[in-house]
Design an enzyme around this catalytic site. Structure first.
Site, PDB file in Angstrom:
ATOM      1  N   ASP A 145      36.619  42.647  43.025  1.00  0.00           N
ATOM      2  CA  ASP A 145      36.865  41.750  43.390  1.00  0.00           C
ATOM      3  C   ASP A 145      36.043  40.776  42.307  1.00  0.00           C
ATOM      4  O   ASP A 145      35.202  40.881  43.072  1.00  0.00           O
ATOM      5  CB  ASP A 145      36.757  41.262  44.661  1.00  0.00           C
ATOM      6  CG  ASP A 145      37.524  39.933  45.057  1.00  0.00           C
ATOM      7  OD1 ASP A 145      38.240  38.912  44.655  1.00  0.00           O
ATOM      8  OD2 ASP A 145      36.547  39.308  46.231  1.00  0.00           O
ATOM      9  N   ASP A 198      42.916  36.732  50.153  1.00  0.00           N
ATOM     10  CA  ASP A 198      43.360  37.063  48.439  1.00  0.00           C
ATOM     11  C   ASP A 198      45.053  36.515  49.238  1.00  0.00           C
ATOM     12  O   ASP A 198      44.968  36.037  47.786  1.00  0.00           O
ATOM     13  CB  ASP A 198      43.213  37.849  47.399  1.00  0.00           C
ATOM     14  CG  ASP A 198      41.937  38.025  47.231  1.00  0.00           C
ATOM     15  OD1 ASP A 198      40.855  36.947  46.960  1.00  0.00           O
ATOM     16  OD2 ASP A 198      41.532  38.449  46.411  1.00  0.00           O
ATOM     17  N   THR A 251      39.833  35.188  40.386  1.00  0.00           N
ATOM     18  CA  THR A 251      38.468  34.984  40.163  1.00  0.00           C
ATOM     19  C   THR A 251      37.918  36.350  39.102  1.00  0.00           C
ATOM     20  O   THR A 251      36.827  35.973  38.577  1.00  0.00           O
ATOM     21  CB  THR A 251      37.534  36.080  41.661  1.00  0.00           C
ATOM     22  OG1 THR A 251      38.227  37.572  42.244  1.00  0.00           O
ATOM     23  CG2 THR A 251      37.601  34.573  42.443  1.00  0.00           C
ATOM     24  N   THR A 252      37.842  36.948  39.053  1.00  0.00           N
ATOM     25  CA  THR A 252      37.277  37.941  37.835  1.00  0.00           C
ATOM     26  C   THR A 252      37.951  37.703  35.933  1.00  0.00           C
ATOM     27  O   THR A 252      37.500  37.114  35.335  1.00  0.00           O
ATOM     28  CB  THR A 252      39.098  39.532  36.964  1.00  0.00           C
ATOM     29  OG1 THR A 252      38.042  40.141  38.256  1.00  0.00           O
ATOM     30  CG2 THR A 252      37.431  40.155  37.012  1.00  0.00           C
TER      31      THR A 252
END
Length: 534
Positions: free
Chosen positions: A66, A402, A99-100
């Protein structure tokens, strides 16, 4: 003999030499350090991305892919690189997923900015073009999206499993995705259907079992045992539950004092007084018909003593002690009761009611307390997550968070979009076409941003061990022929219509990733000096 070089005489008015070198160096240093952060998380993008093992100074080990967690735990010193850490945090708050992606996009944009700067284009021009491009990109994405209804449970489950597929616990996505959907749908308030507060979904982690044993509990779960001392109860039906914030133990002096007791009669008297004091409290509790007590953890003195537990057991009251202070709000909301801060305020109307409170034994020796059949239950739900070791347990919790965020995005903005690199390639194609219509520097800048967006499909292919150049070229070709939803199918290792493979994500994840990444890059571009203040 060579004649000495003639010094040209400069008039003092024109003698203004501006050192632009330093400003360029600072900008370059910022961009390079921020890009190194993006490269660090790049390999963990997508369903075939690698995981990172993070070892903290305290010896704690975390295994995750994550983006937000990885960057959060990294100790970043360079100020511009810190901005990328903040960027993934804000994406985590807005959308919860992607988020990446957001960091990788920012890294690719910075790479293009460096090329443009070296070509002598002014940072402000680049920054303005970026802003225009991001606004246009959001419009293109919105045009690609298709609406979804919250009643269409199938689509919600698909988008949750797309989010889970890139996680360590991807093999359990068939179980966790429907669980996340049900959890969010059960806490939606019909009065305010747009707002979902994920604090209403409590995730309780219990070591043991496997992730397959994870379940959604309609009620309350405590990962504690019931207080068994002196034969306490382990099961109560038709329970009246009191949540108390005071201590059932003898009072102490307000300041540190020692009382000297000289003879036995006084000692007996003290013990007798203590006993009467505790008995008096328990009688008041019993008088309201309360038969289950949840006792908040106390710092100053013991919340319960052996003596009080003995009397509570005799009064047939089930006790769960050491309830965390942070959980009190959730518990009272679920039980629809009020926390009681003083024994004088202990009244029947402040109690919650439930059909059954019992201690449940899990197969591997662990025990939990379950409260089920709560009357007038608040809109909350509890997920009991199991895992064979602490690392899996923590990662399952993050992945579930998530997935919950993805469903929350869909509740806020009811639009879905294809995944698998399809929207990014489509954006790249349409922005490239738009750049041809524009004039001057703007056109040049927007064209390079269009190229930068290809980093997502490129990285997806690279992480899956495919040939990135061939895949991205083929993708471009398909999109040019009008197949908007063609994307990389990582499992088959080829390009397919990604909607048929059920790879979908909320529109909000993609749009917020683009807007947040461009905002961050524009800020880094505008910085031309770093001033350290002691």
């Amino acid at each position: 003999m060579a004649s000495p070089a003639v010094q040209p005489h400069r008039s003092s008015k024109t003698e203004s030499y501006v050192d632009n070198k330093r400003k360029d160096d600072i900008r370059q240093a910022n961009i390079i350090s921020a890009r190194s952060i993006a490269d660090a998380v790049r390999t963990s993008l997508g369903p075939k991305g690698m995981d990172k093992m993070i070892s903290t100074a305290s010896g704690e080990v975390i295994i995750t892919n994550d983006g937000a967690t990885i960057l959060n735990k990294m100790e970043v010193l360079q100020p511009a690189a810190k901005m990328l850490v903040e960027l993934s945090k804000s994406q985590d708050i807005v959308a919860g997923d992607g988020t990446t992606t957001v960091v990788v996009i920012a890294g690719a944009l910075l790479k293009q900015c460096l090329i443009l700067l070296n070509n002598g284009i002014h940072p402000t021009v680049i920054s303005d073009s970026l802003h225009k491009a991001s606004t246009k990109a959001v419009d293109i994405l919105t045009a690609m999206a298709f609406p979804v209804e919250l009643t269409d449970r199938d689509s919600l489950v698909k988008s949750a499993s797309t989010s889970l597929n890139s996680k360590v616990v991807s093999q359990y996505s068939k179980l966790l995705a429907p669980l996340a959907v049900d959890a969010v749908l059960s806490v939606i308030d019909p009065v305010k259907p747009e707002l979902v507060d994920l604090r209403d979904v409590r995730i309780v982690k219990k070591l043991g079992g496997t992730v397959d044993d994870t379940e959604l509990v309609n009620g309350l779960v405590f990962d504690k045992k019931v207080s068994h001392s002196s034969g306490g109860l382990t099961r109560v039906e038709n329970a009246k539950v009191g949540v108390i914030q005071f201590q059932i133990s003898p009072p102490k002096t307000d300041i540190e004092q020692s009382i000297v007791v000289s003879d036995y009669t006084q000692m007996d008297r003290i013990l007798k007084e203590e006993r009467n004091y505790i008995l008096g409290m328990i009688k008041k509790i019993k008088a309201t018909g309360c038969n289950v007590l949840l006792i908040q953890k106390s710092i100053l003195r013991d919340a319960v003593t052996d003596l009080s537990l003995h009397y509570l057991a005799k009064a047939k009251i089930l006790v769960v002690k050491d309830v965390e202070r942070d959980d009190i709000e959730f518990i009272t909301k679920t039980l629809n009761c009020l926390p009681i801060a003083n024994i004088e305020h202990f009244r029947e109307e402040k109690l919650g009611r439930a059909d059954c409170v019992e201690e449940v034994s899990l197969g591997d020796g662990g025990k939990i307390v379950k409260i089920s059949g709560i009357k007038d239950m608040g809109r909350t739900t509890t997920v009991l997550v199991r895992g064979s070791n602490q690392l899996v347990l923590d990662e399952a919790e993050r992945s579930l968070h998530d997935a919950l965020c993805v469903i929350r995005c869909l509740v806020n903005k009811k639009f879905l979009i294809a995944g698998g690199g399809a929207p990014e390639i489509e954006l790249s194609r349409q922005l490239g076409a738009w750049a041809k219509v524009l004039q001057g520097m703007e056109s040049y800048c927007i064209r390079s941003f269009a190229e930068a967006l290809e980093v997502i499909p490129y990285t997806l292919a690279e992480n899956a061990g495919l040939n990135p150049l061939a895949i991205v070229t083929e993708l471009r070709n398909r999109h040019a022929q009008g197949e908007i939803n063609a994307g990389i199918n990582v499992r088959k290792g080829q390009i397919t219509n990604i909607l048929e493979e059920n790879v979908i994500q909320p529109l909000l994840v993609s749009t917020s990733a683009i807007t947040l990444a461009t905002e961050c890059v524009r800020m880094i571009l505008k910085i031309d000096d770093i001033v350290t203040v002691r």
